[in-house]
Design an enzyme around this catalytic site. Structure first.
Site, PDB file in Angstrom:
ATOM      1  N   HIS A 177       0.817  -1.212  -0.075  1.00 43.39           N
ATOM      2  CA  HIS A 177       0.027  -0.028   0.086  1.00 43.39           C
ATOM      3  C   HIS A 177       0.878   1.103   0.055  1.00 43.39           C
ATOM      4  O   HIS A 177       1.454   1.578   1.106  1.00 43.39           O
ATOM      5  CB  HIS A 177      -0.810  -0.059   1.477  1.00 43.39           C
ATOM      6  CG  HIS A 177      -1.718   1.186   1.492  1.00 43.39           C
ATOM      7  ND1 HIS A 177      -3.033   1.035   1.419  1.00 43.39           N
ATOM      8  CD2 HIS A 177      -1.399   2.311   1.753  1.00 43.39           C
ATOM      9  CE1 HIS A 177      -3.514   2.479   1.653  1.00 43.39           C
ATOM     10  NE2 HIS A 177      -2.497   3.245   1.904  1.00 43.39           N
ATOM     11  N   ASP A 303     -10.362  -3.996  -3.859  1.00 42.12           N
ATOM     12  CA  ASP A 303     -10.108  -3.293  -2.450  1.00 42.12           C
ATOM     13  C   ASP A 303     -11.693  -3.150  -1.952  1.00 42.12           C
ATOM     14  O   ASP A 303     -11.949  -2.022  -1.405  1.00 42.12           O
ATOM     15  CB  ASP A 303      -9.640  -1.962  -2.866  1.00 42.12           C
ATOM     16  CG  ASP A 303      -9.053  -1.418  -1.578  1.00 42.12           C
ATOM     17  OD1 ASP A 303      -9.093  -1.951  -0.512  1.00 42.12           O
ATOM     18  OD2 ASP A 303      -8.505  -0.359  -1.531  1.00 42.12           O
ATOM     19  N   HIS A 307     -17.998  -1.022   5.195  1.00 40.83           N
ATOM     20  CA  HIS A 307     -17.816  -0.178   6.285  1.00 40.83           C
ATOM     21  C   HIS A 307     -19.342   0.080   7.062  1.00 40.83           C
ATOM     22  O   HIS A 307     -20.315   0.022   6.305  1.00 40.83           O
ATOM     23  CB  HIS A 307     -17.267   1.124   6.133  1.00 40.83           C
ATOM     24  CG  HIS A 307     -15.776   1.223   5.685  1.00 40.83           C
ATOM     25  ND1 HIS A 307     -14.978   0.804   7.019  1.00 40.83           N
ATOM     26  CD2 HIS A 307     -14.965   1.381   4.842  1.00 40.83           C
ATOM     27  CE1 HIS A 307     -13.527   0.971   6.409  1.00 40.83           C
ATOM     28  NE2 HIS A 307     -13.580   1.156   5.229  1.00 40.83           N
TER      29      HIS A 307
HETATM   30  O1  DOR Z   1     -10.083   2.946   1.220  1.00 45.42           O
HETATM   31  C1  DOR Z   1      -9.291   1.827   1.812  1.00 45.42           C
HETATM   32  N1  DOR Z   1      -9.930   1.220   2.361  1.00 45.42           N
HETATM   33  N2  DOR Z   1      -8.015   1.714   1.602  1.00 45.42           N
HETATM   34  C2  DOR Z   1      -7.353   0.901   2.325  1.00 45.42           C
HETATM   35  O2  DOR Z   1      -6.226   0.815   1.974  1.00 45.42           O
HETATM   36  C3  DOR Z   1      -7.902   0.261   3.419  1.00 45.42           C
HETATM   37  C4  DOR Z   1      -9.220  -0.070   3.237  1.00 45.42           C
HETATM   38  C5  DOR Z   1     -10.121  -0.597   4.608  1.00 45.42           C
HETATM   39  O3  DOR Z   1      -9.522  -1.492   4.962  1.00 45.42           O
HETATM   40  O4  DOR Z   1     -11.377  -0.089   4.615  1.00 45.42           O
HETATM   41 ZN    ZN Z   2      -4.690  -0.052   0.450  1.00 47.56          ZN
END
Ligand code: DOR
Ligand code: ZN
Length: 429
Positions: A177, A303, A307
């Site tokens: 990253h 990715d 959330h």
């Molecule tokens: O946007 C992101 N979310 N980028 C990351 O590198 C980690 C990821 C997360 O774990 O939510």
């Molecule tokens: Zn990342």
């Protein structure tokens, strides 16, 4: 179980053929195959591709099962056409020991919808201070071959050097990253005109590019294998082009959202558009598309970052970065790469299946559509159009930046070793 896929277009090319799947492999490919005693799936006009492989998925188990579990993330993956995913290590506890990686591996097997390969952390607790026990994780039942501190950059050059040396010995890859943390303190949005206009602290492209350049030099020096996560800038593409031309062991991925969305979306201040690395400019988007078509960027990785509502429906600066990706990836790639004629369906197979399988060293994924090969398959309706509704996803979370968008093409069936795992929008478990 045997199944006959009737009238498919292999890689979207040539005349329609029938594909007979038996005992987990592609048994026969031909015209008008006999259908006695087999389940027939009418698939006229559908495009058959090898099942997709996602090198970058956040499944949130253990630790944040309120946002996604290995079972719900596996369901989302199957619906999206995936037959293998790599579960990132930034869980709680972190996947930095044999115990945790074997737990993730087992839970994936129990869910049984997609091969869940745990990614091992590079450093203990993702703290960037001390190397984790890479060898122990590699030799565990989970057979870890991809290591990453994703969410955090391995910014200590000596640790990165050592990790790359290990990657050589373990036949593994270090997925970085790339974010120089000193250049992104307090950063909220791509540094540039839009961030200035909105009064958001800038996140400079050079924070990514400087680490990618350094790590390409380290990969060349050590002979190790580097994979660059979520490439987001034109400058990173330039560095990769240079590094590959001089024979560096480097590969790279781009996310669907960085292929489609720009920082202009930030004007709404809706944190659903907050992601790390941030959405960039339309110039970057064009450069990323061209780099993927050319092979400078090797593959697409989602990715997928679920959330909870309380972590997204809040003020921009306190919202967590990340967006869902598994159930929209194919459609966004169709929109950005196929409709634009930058890639044909064979190219999609390359960037969503073959290259990621090669990068991670998976012998039975990303294989050619040919007799005798394992039946890991994604069947795509190229003419479908559908409207994205996060609430309908198999994911527990619904933080999709594509909400309400009409997108082209849709996965209609997924097979894992000859077993149907998703069909017509339903999970088959
Ligand atoms: O946007 C992101 N979310 N980028 C990351 O590198 C980690 C990821 C997360 O774990 O939510
Ligand atoms: Zn990342």
């Amino acid at each position: 179980m045997s199944a006959l896929l009737r009238g498919v277009l292999l890689y979207g090319e040539g005349d329609p053929v029938d594909v007979l799947v038996e005992d987990g492999v592609i048994a026969r490919i031909g015209a008008d195959l006999p259908a006695e005693g087999v389940e027939v799936i009418e698939a006229q006009g559908k495009v058959l591709l090898p099942g997709f492989v996602d090198l970058h998925t956040h499944l949130r188990e253990p630790g944040r099962e309120d946002t996604e579990t290995i079972a719900t993330g596996s369901a989302a993956a199957a619906l999206g056409g995936y037959t293998a995913v790599f579960a990132m290590a930034n869980t709680d506890p972190v996947a930095d020991t044999q115990l945790v990686v074997e737990h993730v591996w087992r839970r994936g097997q129990e869910a049984g919808l997609v091969d869940v390969h745990p990614v091992g952390a590079v450093t203990v607790g993702l703290k960037g201070e001390k190397l984790a026990e890479l060898g122990t994780m590699a030799r565990s039942a989970a057979g870890v071959r991809v290591f990453s501190d994703d969410g955090h950059c391995v910014h200590d050059p000596l640790l990165m050097r050592r990790a790359l040396e290990y990657s050589k010995a373990l036949d593994a890859v270090i997925a970085q990253h790339a974010e120089e943390p000193r250049l992104t303190v307090g950063a909220q949005a791509n540094e540039g005109e839009v961030a200035s206009r909105l009064g958001l602290a800038g996140w400079p492209a050079v924070a990514e590019e400087s680490i990618v350049a350094r790590d390409c030099l380290l990969a060349k020096h050590t002979g190790g294998r580097l994979h660059v996560c979520h490439v987001s800038t034109t400058g990173t593409v330039d560095v990769l082009r240079w590094a590959k031309a001089r024979g560096t062991g480097v590969s790279a991925e781009v996310t669907p959202h960085h292929l489609l969305l720009t920082d202009e979306l930030l004007a709404s201040y809706d944190p659903v558009n907050k992601v790390n690395p941030p959405l960039r400019t339309s110039v970057d988007v064009q450069a990323l598309r061209a780099a993927l078509a050319e092979g400078i960027v090797d593959c697409v990785a989602t990715d997928h970052a679920p959330h909870a509502p309380q972590d997204k429906d809040c003020e921009w600066s306190s919202a967590r970065p990340g967006m869902l990706g598994l159930q929209t990836a194919l459609s966004v790639v169709a929109q950005t790469m196929v409709i634009t004629e930058l890639l044909d369906w064979r190219g999609v197979a390359r960037v969503m299946s073959e290259r990621p399988a090669q990068i991670a060293g998976l012998p039975d994924q990303g294989r050619p559509l040919a007799e005798g090969e394992p039946a890991n398959l994604a069947l795509v309706d190229p003419d479908a159009r559908w409207t994205v509704r996060g609430a309908d996803f198999a994911s527990i979370s619904d933080n999709t930046p594509f909400e309400g968008m009409e997108l082209p093409a849709r996965v209609v069936l997924t097979m894992l070793r000859g077993r149907i795992t998703a069909h017509e929008g339903k999970v088959c478990g």
